[in-house]
Motif scaffolding. Structure first.
Motif, PDB file in Angstrom:
ATOM      1  N   ALA A 156       0.846  -1.203   0.000  1.00  0.00           N
ATOM      2  CA  ALA A 156       0.000   0.000   0.000  1.00  0.00           C
ATOM      3  C   ALA A 156       0.881   1.252   0.000  1.00  0.00           C
ATOM      4  O   ALA A 156       0.577   2.246  -0.671  1.00  0.00           O
ATOM      5  CB  ALA A 156      -0.934  -0.012   1.200  1.00  0.00           C
ATOM      6  N   GLY A 157       1.988   1.199   0.748  1.00  0.00           N
ATOM      7  CA  GLY A 157       2.929   2.321   0.747  1.00  0.00           C
ATOM      8  C   GLY A 157       3.591   2.489  -0.613  1.00  0.00           C
ATOM      9  O   GLY A 157       3.798   3.614  -1.096  1.00  0.00           O
ATOM     10  N   ALA A 158       3.928   1.379  -1.285  1.00  0.00           N
ATOM     11  CA  ALA A 158       4.525   1.446  -2.622  1.00  0.00           C
ATOM     12  C   ALA A 158       3.532   2.031  -3.623  1.00  0.00           C
ATOM     13  O   ALA A 158       3.903   2.855  -4.474  1.00  0.00           O
ATOM     14  CB  ALA A 158       4.979   0.057  -3.059  1.00  0.00           C
ATOM     15  N   VAL A 159       2.273   1.620  -3.530  1.00  0.00           N
ATOM     16  CA  VAL A 159       1.239   2.158  -4.426  1.00  0.00           C
ATOM     17  C   VAL A 159       1.038   3.645  -4.160  1.00  0.00           C
ATOM     18  O   VAL A 159       0.879   4.452  -5.093  1.00  0.00           O
ATOM     19  CB  VAL A 159      -0.088   1.370  -4.268  1.00  0.00           C
ATOM     20  N   THR A 160       1.086   4.026  -2.882  1.00  0.00           N
ATOM     21  CA  THR A 160       0.942   5.441  -2.538  1.00  0.00           C
ATOM     22  C   THR A 160       2.088   6.256  -3.134  1.00  0.00           C
ATOM     23  O   THR A 160       1.886   7.334  -3.691  1.00  0.00           O
ATOM     24  CB  THR A 160       0.897   5.616  -1.008  1.00  0.00           C
ATOM     25  N   GLY A 161       3.312   5.744  -3.031  1.00  0.00           N
ATOM     26  CA  GLY A 161       4.474   6.423  -3.630  1.00  0.00           C
ATOM     27  C   GLY A 161       4.361   6.508  -5.143  1.00  0.00           C
ATOM     28  O   GLY A 161       4.691   7.524  -5.755  1.00  0.00           O
ATOM     29  N   ALA A 162       3.864   5.417  -5.761  1.00  0.00           N
ATOM     30  CA  ALA A 162       3.685   5.433  -7.217  1.00  0.00           C
ATOM     31  C   ALA A 162       2.632   6.454  -7.620  1.00  0.00           C
ATOM     32  O   ALA A 162       2.788   7.155  -8.631  1.00  0.00           O
ATOM     33  CB  ALA A 162       3.302   4.040  -7.710  1.00  0.00           C
ATOM     34  N   LEU A 163       1.551   6.550  -6.832  1.00  0.00           N
ATOM     35  CA  LEU A 163       0.520   7.557  -7.117  1.00  0.00           C
ATOM     36  C   LEU A 163       1.094   8.967  -7.011  1.00  0.00           C
ATOM     37  O   LEU A 163       0.795   9.835  -7.821  1.00  0.00           O
ATOM     38  CB  LEU A 163      -0.658   7.417  -6.157  1.00  0.00           C
ATOM     39  N   PHE A 164       1.941   9.176  -5.991  1.00  0.00           N
ATOM     40  CA  PHE A 164       2.564  10.484  -5.824  1.00  0.00           C
ATOM     41  C   PHE A 164       3.453  10.822  -7.026  1.00  0.00           C
ATOM     42  O   PHE A 164       3.373  11.927  -7.584  1.00  0.00           O
ATOM     43  CB  PHE A 164       3.387  10.509  -4.524  1.00  0.00           C
ATOM     44  N   LEU A 165       4.276   9.872  -7.468  1.00  0.00           N
ATOM     45  CA  LEU A 165       5.155  10.110  -8.623  1.00  0.00           C
ATOM     46  C   LEU A 165       4.354  10.296  -9.910  1.00  0.00           C
ATOM     47  O   LEU A 165       4.696  11.137 -10.749  1.00  0.00           O
ATOM     48  CB  LEU A 165       6.147   8.959  -8.769  1.00  0.00           C
ATOM     49  N   LEU A 166       3.283   9.505 -10.072  1.00  0.00           N
ATOM     50  CA  LEU A 166       2.425   9.667 -11.245  1.00  0.00           C
ATOM     51  C   LEU A 166       1.771  11.044 -11.245  1.00  0.00           C
ATOM     52  O   LEU A 166       1.688  11.710 -12.281  1.00  0.00           O
ATOM     53  CB  LEU A 166       1.363   8.564 -11.277  1.00  0.00           C
ATOM     54  N   GLY A 167       1.326  11.484 -10.081  1.00  0.00           N
ATOM     55  CA  GLY A 167       0.738  12.821  -9.969  1.00  0.00           C
ATOM     56  C   GLY A 167       1.734  13.904 -10.339  1.00  0.00           C
ATOM     57  O   GLY A 167       1.397  14.858 -11.046  1.00  0.00           O
TER      58      GLY A 167
END
Length: 178
Positions: free
Chosen positions: A50-61
């Motif tokens: 979930a933390g990795a997905v959150t980081g990926a969402l942040f980078l995608l944003g």
């Protein structure tokens, strides 16, 4: 694009804040979160993903936001250059207009277009041809209305015999269909 990127960044930030406020989340117990009246329990591995997905969402944003900003900047640059070109073109045309007006002030008696009077009758030939167009059907260079000769005799062309027998798909067959 910029708004979508900001929304993704805000979503990732909200997830980080929600996790940091949970004091019960320790390394030995599963973490539980309540989102929209739904309780979610995550193990350590699920919590890591979930933390990795959150980081990926942040980078995608961030990527979406910066690409939107780059595209907007390119659009503004093109718009600015086209406005400058139009302004330069208008300035050149205005300068040319001023030069022509100065030239007209120097020579006010000069006609705008030269008079074409080949037959020397005092009337511009272009006005005469516009009122009475030239008719030259026999293409001899003389207006047919002004010619004194009678109309030319009609030339008869002899009819030629054709040996072509291909008519409506009947190639070499007699007309009776056999």
């Amino acid at each position: 694009m910029i708004v979508l990127g900001l929304l993704l960044i805000i979503l990732a930030g909200a997830a980080v804040v929600a996790v940091s406020w949970d004091e019960a989340a320790t390394a030995t117990t599963p973490a539980s979160f309540t989102v929209f009246d739904q309780t979610i329990q995550l193990s350590q591995l699920e919590f890591f993903f979930a933390g990795a997905v959150t980081g990926a969402l942040f980078l995608l944003g961030l990527a979406v936001m910066f690409s939107g900003m780059r595209r907007s900047a390119t659009h503004r640059r093109k718009l600015r250059s086209s406005r400058m070109e139009a302004r330069d073109r208008v300035a050149r045309l205005e300068e040319e207009k001023r030069a022509l007006e100065r030239e007209l002030e120097k020579n006010p008696a000069a006609p705008a277009t030269p008079v074409v009077d080949r037959d020397r009758d005092g009337v511009d030939d272009r006005a005469q041809t516009a009122a009475h167009p030239r008719v030259d059907r026999d293409r001899d260079g003389v207006d047919d209305r002004g010619e004194t000769t009678a109309p030319h005799p009609r030339v008869e062309v002899p009819r030629q015999h054709s040996t072509d027998q291909l008519v409506a798909g009947r190639h070499g067959r007699p007309a009776d269909g056999r």
